[in-house]
Design a protein around this motif. Structure first.
Motif: not given
Length: 261
Positions: A11-14, A19-24, A37-39
Motif C-alpha cells: 500500500r502506497l500513500a501519496y 504522480t507515482p505512475t512511473k514507479w507503479v 494499492t494507491l492510498v
C-alpha cells in the motif's frame, strides 16, 4: 531488514500533486504477483496514516513530523504563483516575492511551503484548502503561491502560473515507519532511486531469479576449433611438411628409383 516479501499487497500513500505512475508501472513489471494499492491522503494526514499502518510507505511533502518515520528526499519542486490570464504577472516568465507585494496572496490552511512570512497582502480569511484558493483566484480575490504540481493539478483554462524566485520550495520524499522496513519497502526504495532489476538489494522478481539460474550441466559448451584452411597439419598428418616434398618423409625420394642409361 524486518518482515518479508510474503505480504499479498503493498500500500502506497501519496499526497496531492505527486504522480507515482512511473514507479507503479515499474513495480508491476518487476513484482507482478504483489499488487500495489494507491492510498490518496492529504499532506497533513500522511504521517499519521503511516504510523497507524494505513499504508506501507508514502510519497509525502517535507517537512513532516519524523517521529518513528524514516524519509528519503526524492526531488524539489519549482514554486509558482497562480494568476488570472489577464494579470500583469502573466506577461513575464518569472517574478520575485517582492513583485507580489501589492497583491493579495491567499494562504490556504493546507499550505505546504512552510512560510515564515507569506508574500503579498494577507486576505481577510484563509481558505480551507488549495482547491478553494484556486477558485478565489479565478474570482479575482487574490493570487496563490504553490508548488508547480499543485498548480497543474488544479488547472483552469482562465488561469495560468509563473515561476516565483527567492521563496520556499516543496520537497517530496518517500517515507515509511522506521520499524517496518520490510523487503517490499526496500524494493520500492530501489525503484524510486533508479536501481536496475539486477540490483542485489531488495527482493527479486520471479522472472529475475529464473534468468539468473545457470544452464543445466554447468558452463556453456564451446564448439571445437576447426582446422585452418591451407595450414600445416600436425605431425603424422597427410599435409605438406615444412622443407619436404608432398607425401614424402623429410629428405626422402618418392616413387621407384630411376635407371641409368
Amino acid at each position: 531488514m524486518t518482515g518479508s516479501d510474503a505480504s499479498p499487497s503493498f500500500r502506497l500513500a501519496y499526497v496531492p500533486g505527486v504522480t507515482p505512475t512511473k514507479w507503479v508501472r515499474i513495480w508491476n513489471e518487476r513484482l507482478p504477483g504483489v499488487p500495489l494499492t494507491l492510498v490518496p491522503v492529504s499532506a497533513a494526514e500522511a504521517p499519521d496514516v503511516l504510523r497507524d499502518g494505513g499504508a506501507d510507505a508514502g510519497l509525502v511533502r517535507l517537512p513532516i513530523d519524523r517521529t518513528d518515520l524514516s524519509a528519503i528526499p526524492l526531488y524539489t519542486e519549482t514554486t509558482v504563483v497562480v494568476v488570472p490570464k489577464d494579470h500583469l504577472v502573466a506577461a513575464v516568465e518569472e517574478v520575485s516575492a517582492a513583485d507580489l507585494a501589492d497583491d493579495v496572496v491567499l494562504h490556504p490552511l493546507d499550505d505546504t511551503l512552510g512560510w515564515e512570512l507569506p508574500p503579498g497582502l494577507p486576505a481577510k480569511e484563509r481558505p480551507a484548502t488549495t482547491a478553494d484558493a484556486v477558485e478565489l483566484v479565478a474570482a479575482g480575490i487574490g493570487l496563490l503561491v504553490v508548488p508547480q504540481s499543485l498548480a497543474r493539478l488544479h488547472h483552469r483554462k482562465d488561469l495560468t502560473y509563473r515561476t516565483v524566485t527567492d521563496v520556499p520550495q516543496s520537497r517530496v520524499a518517500l517515507s515509511w515507519p522506521e520499524e517496518e522496513t520490510t523487503d517490499l519497502v526496500e524494493h520500492f526504495i530501489g525503484i524510486v532511486r533508479g536501481r536496475t532489476v539486477n540490483s542485489t538489494r531488495g527482493p527479486q522478481a520471479p522472472a529475475q531469479r529464473k534468468a539468473e539460474r545457470p544452464a543445466k550441466g554447468g558452463a556453456t559448451r564451446q564448439k571445437p576449433a576447426g582446422k585452418k584452411p591451407g595450414g600445416t597439419t600436425q605431425r603424422g598428418g597427410s599435409g605438406t611438411a615444412k622443407g619436404g616434398r608432398s607425401g614424402s618423409p623429410k629428405g626422402g625420394r618418392g616413387g621407384k628409383p630411376r635407371r641409368r642409361s
